[in-house]
Design a protein around this motif. Sequence first.
Motif, PDB file in Angstrom:
ATOM      1  N   VAL A 132       0.863  -1.179   0.000  1.00 17.00           N
ATOM      2  CA  VAL A 132       0.000   0.000   0.000  1.00 17.00           C
ATOM      3  C   VAL A 132       0.902   1.233   0.000  1.00 17.00           C
ATOM      4  O   VAL A 132       1.495   1.587   1.015  1.00 17.00           O
ATOM      5  CB  VAL A 132      -0.949  -0.002   1.215  1.00 17.00           C
ATOM      6  N   LEU A 133       1.024   1.858  -1.170  1.00 20.29           N
ATOM      7  CA  LEU A 133       1.870   3.057  -1.286  1.00 20.29           C
ATOM      8  C   LEU A 133       1.196   4.238  -0.609  1.00 20.29           C
ATOM      9  O   LEU A 133       1.832   5.024   0.065  1.00 20.29           O
ATOM     10  CB  LEU A 133       2.151   3.370  -2.752  1.00 20.29           C
ATOM     11  N   TYR A 134      -0.107   4.366  -0.836  1.00 23.19           N
ATOM     12  CA  TYR A 134      -0.876   5.278   0.005  1.00 23.19           C
ATOM     13  C   TYR A 134      -2.323   4.839   0.065  1.00 23.19           C
ATOM     14  O   TYR A 134      -2.820   4.121  -0.803  1.00 23.19           O
ATOM     15  CB  TYR A 134      -0.727   6.740  -0.389  1.00 23.19           C
ATOM     16  N   VAL A 135      -2.967   5.274   1.127  1.00 22.75           N
ATOM     17  CA  VAL A 135      -4.376   4.957   1.326  1.00 22.75           C
ATOM     18  C   VAL A 135      -5.053   6.267   1.725  1.00 22.75           C
ATOM     19  O   VAL A 135      -4.418   7.139   2.338  1.00 22.75           O
ATOM     20  CB  VAL A 135      -4.551   3.849   2.386  1.00 22.75           C
ATOM     21  N   CYS A 136      -6.293   6.422   1.331  1.00 25.56           N
ATOM     22  CA  CYS A 136      -7.020   7.661   1.629  1.00 25.56           C
ATOM     23  C   CYS A 136      -6.986   7.923   3.129  1.00 25.56           C
ATOM     24  O   CYS A 136      -7.253   7.032   3.943  1.00 25.56           O
ATOM     25  CB  CYS A 136      -8.454   7.549   1.119  1.00 25.56           C
ATOM     26  N   ALA A 137      -6.660   9.164   3.497  1.00 29.00           N
ATOM     27  CA  ALA A 137      -6.419   9.501   4.905  1.00 29.00           C
ATOM     28  C   ALA A 137      -7.628  10.117   5.589  1.00 29.00           C
ATOM     29  O   ALA A 137      -7.577  10.397   6.788  1.00 29.00           O
ATOM     30  CB  ALA A 137      -5.233  10.458   4.998  1.00 29.00           C
ATOM     31  N   VAL A 138      -8.686  10.348   4.848  1.00 27.50           N
ATOM     32  CA  VAL A 138      -9.849  11.047   5.424  1.00 27.50           C
ATOM     33  C   VAL A 138     -11.127  10.278   5.112  1.00 27.50           C
ATOM     34  O   VAL A 138     -11.178   9.487   4.169  1.00 27.50           O
ATOM     35  CB  VAL A 138      -9.959  12.497   4.890  1.00 27.50           C
ATOM     36  N   PRO A 139     -12.188  10.498   5.907  1.00 26.56           N
ATOM     37  CA  PRO A 139     -13.448   9.784   5.656  1.00 26.56           C
ATOM     38  C   PRO A 139     -14.185  10.217   4.388  1.00 26.56           C
ATOM     39  O   PRO A 139     -14.981   9.441   3.859  1.00 26.56           O
ATOM     40  CB  PRO A 139     -14.286  10.119   6.909  1.00 26.56           C
ATOM     41  N   SER A 140     -13.955  11.416   3.895  1.00 24.41           N
ATOM     42  CA  SER A 140     -14.681  11.878   2.704  1.00 24.41           C
ATOM     43  C   SER A 140     -14.353  10.995   1.507  1.00 24.41           C
ATOM     44  O   SER A 140     -13.182  10.835   1.154  1.00 24.41           O
ATOM     45  CB  SER A 140     -14.267  13.308   2.344  1.00 24.41           C
ATOM     46  N   MET A 141     -15.368  10.436   0.887  1.00 24.33           N
ATOM     47  CA  MET A 141     -15.114   9.563  -0.278  1.00 24.33           C
ATOM     48  C   MET A 141     -16.189   9.815  -1.322  1.00 24.33           C
ATOM     49  O   MET A 141     -17.369   9.954  -0.993  1.00 24.33           O
ATOM     50  CB  MET A 141     -15.132   8.090   0.164  1.00 24.33           C
ATOM     51  N   THR A 142     -15.750   9.898  -2.560  1.00 22.62           N
ATOM     52  CA  THR A 142     -16.714  10.048  -3.646  1.00 22.62           C
ATOM     53  C   THR A 142     -16.508   8.926  -4.656  1.00 22.62           C
ATOM     54  O   THR A 142     -15.424   8.337  -4.744  1.00 22.62           O
ATOM     55  CB  THR A 142     -16.551  11.407  -4.371  1.00 22.62           C
ATOM     56  N   LYS A 143     -17.536   8.635  -5.381  1.00 26.31           N
ATOM     57  CA  LYS A 143     -17.484   7.592  -6.407  1.00 26.31           C
ATOM     58  C   LYS A 143     -16.377   7.912  -7.411  1.00 26.31           C
ATOM     59  O   LYS A 143     -16.309   9.035  -7.924  1.00 26.31           O
ATOM     60  CB  LYS A 143     -18.846   7.528  -7.120  1.00 26.31           C
ATOM     61  N   GLY A 144     -15.521   6.933  -7.649  1.00 29.16           N
ATOM     62  CA  GLY A 144     -14.426   7.122  -8.606  1.00 29.16           C
ATOM     63  C   GLY A 144     -13.140   7.632  -7.988  1.00 29.16           C
ATOM     64  O   GLY A 144     -12.088   7.595  -8.633  1.00 29.16           O
ATOM     65  N   ALA A 145     -13.206   8.114  -6.739  1.00 30.25           N
ATOM     66  CA  ALA A 145     -11.998   8.647  -6.098  1.00 30.25           C
ATOM     67  C   ALA A 145     -11.087   7.499  -5.638  1.00 30.25           C
ATOM     68  O   ALA A 145     -11.530   6.370  -5.450  1.00 30.25           O
ATOM     69  CB  ALA A 145     -12.379   9.523  -4.917  1.00 30.25           C
ATOM     70  N   THR A 146      -9.821   7.839  -5.433  1.00 28.55           N
ATOM     71  CA  THR A 146      -8.834   6.818  -5.076  1.00 28.55           C
ATOM     72  C   THR A 146      -8.954   6.420  -3.603  1.00 28.55           C
ATOM     73  O   THR A 146      -8.921   7.274  -2.719  1.00 28.55           O
ATOM     74  CB  THR A 146      -7.411   7.330  -5.357  1.00 28.55           C
ATOM     75  N   ILE A 147      -9.075   5.131  -3.372  1.00 28.83           N
ATOM     76  CA  ILE A 147      -9.033   4.583  -2.015  1.00 28.83           C
ATOM     77  C   ILE A 147      -7.595   4.248  -1.644  1.00 28.83           C
ATOM     78  O   ILE A 147      -7.134   4.553  -0.548  1.00 28.83           O
ATOM     79  CB  ILE A 147      -9.949   3.339  -1.916  1.00 28.83           C
ATOM     80  N   ALA A 148      -6.890   3.618  -2.553  1.00 24.25           N
ATOM     81  CA  ALA A 148      -5.488   3.267  -2.279  1.00 24.25           C
ATOM     82  C   ALA A 148      -4.743   3.064  -3.588  1.00 24.25           C
ATOM     83  O   ALA A 148      -5.347   2.757  -4.619  1.00 24.25           O
ATOM     84  CB  ALA A 148      -5.408   1.990  -1.439  1.00 24.25           C
ATOM     85  N   ASN A 149      -3.441   3.249  -3.536  1.00 22.55           N
ATOM     86  CA  ASN A 149      -2.558   2.867  -4.628  1.00 22.55           C
ATOM     87  C   ASN A 149      -1.692   1.712  -4.143  1.00 22.55           C
ATOM     88  O   ASN A 149      -1.073   1.800  -3.075  1.00 22.55           O
ATOM     89  CB  ASN A 149      -1.642   4.033  -5.042  1.00 22.55           C
ATOM     90  N   ILE A 150      -1.685   0.640  -4.913  1.00 23.17           N
ATOM     91  CA  ILE A 150      -0.923  -0.547  -4.511  1.00 23.17           C
ATOM     92  C   ILE A 150       0.217  -0.765  -5.494  1.00 23.17           C
ATOM     93  O   ILE A 150       0.005  -0.807  -6.714  1.00 23.17           O
ATOM     94  CB  ILE A 150      -1.852  -1.783  -4.461  1.00 23.17           C
ATOM     95  N   GLY A 151       1.414  -0.871  -4.951  1.00 20.55           N
ATOM     96  CA  GLY A 151       2.595  -1.090  -5.778  1.00 20.55           C
ATOM     97  C   GLY A 151       2.881  -2.582  -5.911  1.00 20.55           C
ATOM     98  O   GLY A 151       2.939  -3.292  -4.910  1.00 20.55           O
ATOM     99  N   VAL A 152       3.028  -3.020  -7.149  1.00 24.06           N
ATOM    100  CA  VAL A 152       3.328  -4.425  -7.407  1.00 24.06           C
ATOM    101  C   VAL A 152       4.850  -4.582  -7.490  1.00 24.06           C
ATOM    102  O   VAL A 152       5.508  -3.916  -8.292  1.00 24.06           O
ATOM    103  CB  VAL A 152       2.686  -4.898  -8.729  1.00 24.06           C
ATOM    104  N   VAL A 153       5.368  -5.441  -6.632  1.00 19.98           N
ATOM    105  CA  VAL A 153       6.815  -5.609  -6.562  1.00 19.98           C
ATOM    106  C   VAL A 153       7.317  -6.321  -7.817  1.00 19.98           C
ATOM    107  O   VAL A 153       6.742  -7.337  -8.249  1.00 19.98           O
ATOM    108  CB  VAL A 153       7.199  -6.406  -5.298  1.00 19.98           C
ATOM    109  N   GLY A 154       8.353  -5.766  -8.414  1.00 17.73           N
ATOM    110  CA  GLY A 154       8.868  -6.315  -9.665  1.00 17.73           C
ATOM    111  C   GLY A 154      10.269  -6.867  -9.505  1.00 17.73           C
ATOM    112  O   GLY A 154      10.785  -7.002  -8.386  1.00 17.73           O
ATOM    113  N   ARG A 155      10.875  -7.173 -10.636  1.00 16.24           N
ATOM    114  CA  ARG A 155      12.243  -7.703 -10.627  1.00 16.24           C
ATOM    115  C   ARG A 155      13.233  -6.561 -10.465  1.00 16.24           C
ATOM    116  O   ARG A 155      12.966  -5.416 -10.804  1.00 16.24           O
ATOM    117  CB  ARG A 155      12.504  -8.423 -11.955  1.00 16.24           C
ATOM    118  N   VAL A 156      14.390  -6.889  -9.976  1.00 12.77           N
ATOM    119  CA  VAL A 156      15.458  -5.896  -9.847  1.00 12.77           C
ATOM    120  C   VAL A 156      15.925  -5.530 -11.254  1.00 12.77           C
ATOM    121  O   VAL A 156      16.297  -6.410 -12.026  1.00 12.77           O
ATOM    122  CB  VAL A 156      16.637  -6.469  -9.031  1.00 12.77           C
ATOM    123  N   PRO A 157      15.856  -4.237 -11.618  1.00 10.05           N
ATOM    124  CA  PRO A 157      16.228  -3.862 -12.995  1.00 10.05           C
ATOM    125  C   PRO A 157      17.756  -3.842 -13.187  1.00 10.05           C
ATOM    126  O   PRO A 157      18.487  -3.701 -12.239  1.00 10.05           O
ATOM    127  CB  PRO A 157      15.660  -2.462 -13.143  1.00 10.05           C
TER     128      PRO A 157
END
Length: 352
Positions: free
Chosen positions: A327-352
């Motif tokens: 979880v790179l970030y998650v919404c920090a406040v209770p206000s939520m609207t349809k379509g707004a971001t709840i969280a961004n999740i980073g998928v771990v990849g290979r070492v470049p």
Amino acid sequence: MSRLAIIAAFLCCSSFGLAAAQDRARFTVGTASAERGQKASGTIEVPAGVDAALSIPVAVFHGAKPGPVMAIVAGSHGTEYTSIIALEKLIATLNPAEISGTVIIVPLINIQSFEQKVPHLNPVDKKSMNRWYPGKMDGTQTDRASYLITKQVVEQCDHLIDLHGGDLDESLRPYSYWTKTGNEKQDQISKEMVRAFGLDHIIISADRPRDPQASRYLENTASTRGKPSITAEAGYAGTVETDDLNALVNGCLNVMRYLKMLSGAPTVVEHPVWIEKVVTVASEQTGIFYPTVKRGTYVEQGMKVGYVTDYLGKISFEARAPVAGIVLYVCAVPSMTKGATIANIGVVGRVP
Ligand SMILES: [Zn+2]
């Protein structure tokens, strides 16, 4: 000589890192004009157009010895406070007598966002100030500011660091971005820069614009002009915490050591987590948001990250991780609207 040092010596002295400023007795950005060995402060004056004028503060440290030109910018989003305060601290810390090269510091672009406490956008024209580069003079305030930053800051630098963080409504764990441009030599330098910056989670962004005339983001405005550059984020939800602040300040100083603009051996983050993809979880309902994870939590695919209720407490949406990751970030406040971001999740990849 370490591998890093060899790369630094070879690459920095070949086609990169030798800006026009090399032999300049005086270096000028906006109204800030410094003689060699001096610092100066001033503003980049954005004239009024279809909307109001804007004065963007700028500090110039024209080092006693020649070297590359580094631009460090924050406050495109004026309520990402940690990044802004980090540059205030850097302005107070840097000494031009100790610098080889030149440092341009722009600590706060989006002044109305800061003063009015408006997240994400410039309240003057409702535009994000990190989406409209390279800008134009016949547009709104954000377009004009972007154009002048491209001309005054990006075009005059060899390297750029753009600082961000979690905005007022974002609970974010620190991470940086490494942009893969496809230019191997440039990418090698920016990769060493991002490792020298020191944040232990690095997003590999390979999908950013390649056209310098449609660069959109500040960092990409520099990258698409052949300047090895990075973006780093720390801080969250209106806070200015010491650890986050120090991470950004020390990151900038350490990149300057890597580029030999400051003395001392740079440290690099040894085995960072490389993130190959960022997946956004959006809300399907408007209502009250309750997180069930924290920034930095590792989640499995399908794991609940939060839920939304209507205004009388009935659950209307359960948000689940579509992929495993952090979880790179998650919404920090209770206000939520349809379509707004709840969280961004980073998928771990290979070492470049
Ligand atoms: Zn930002």
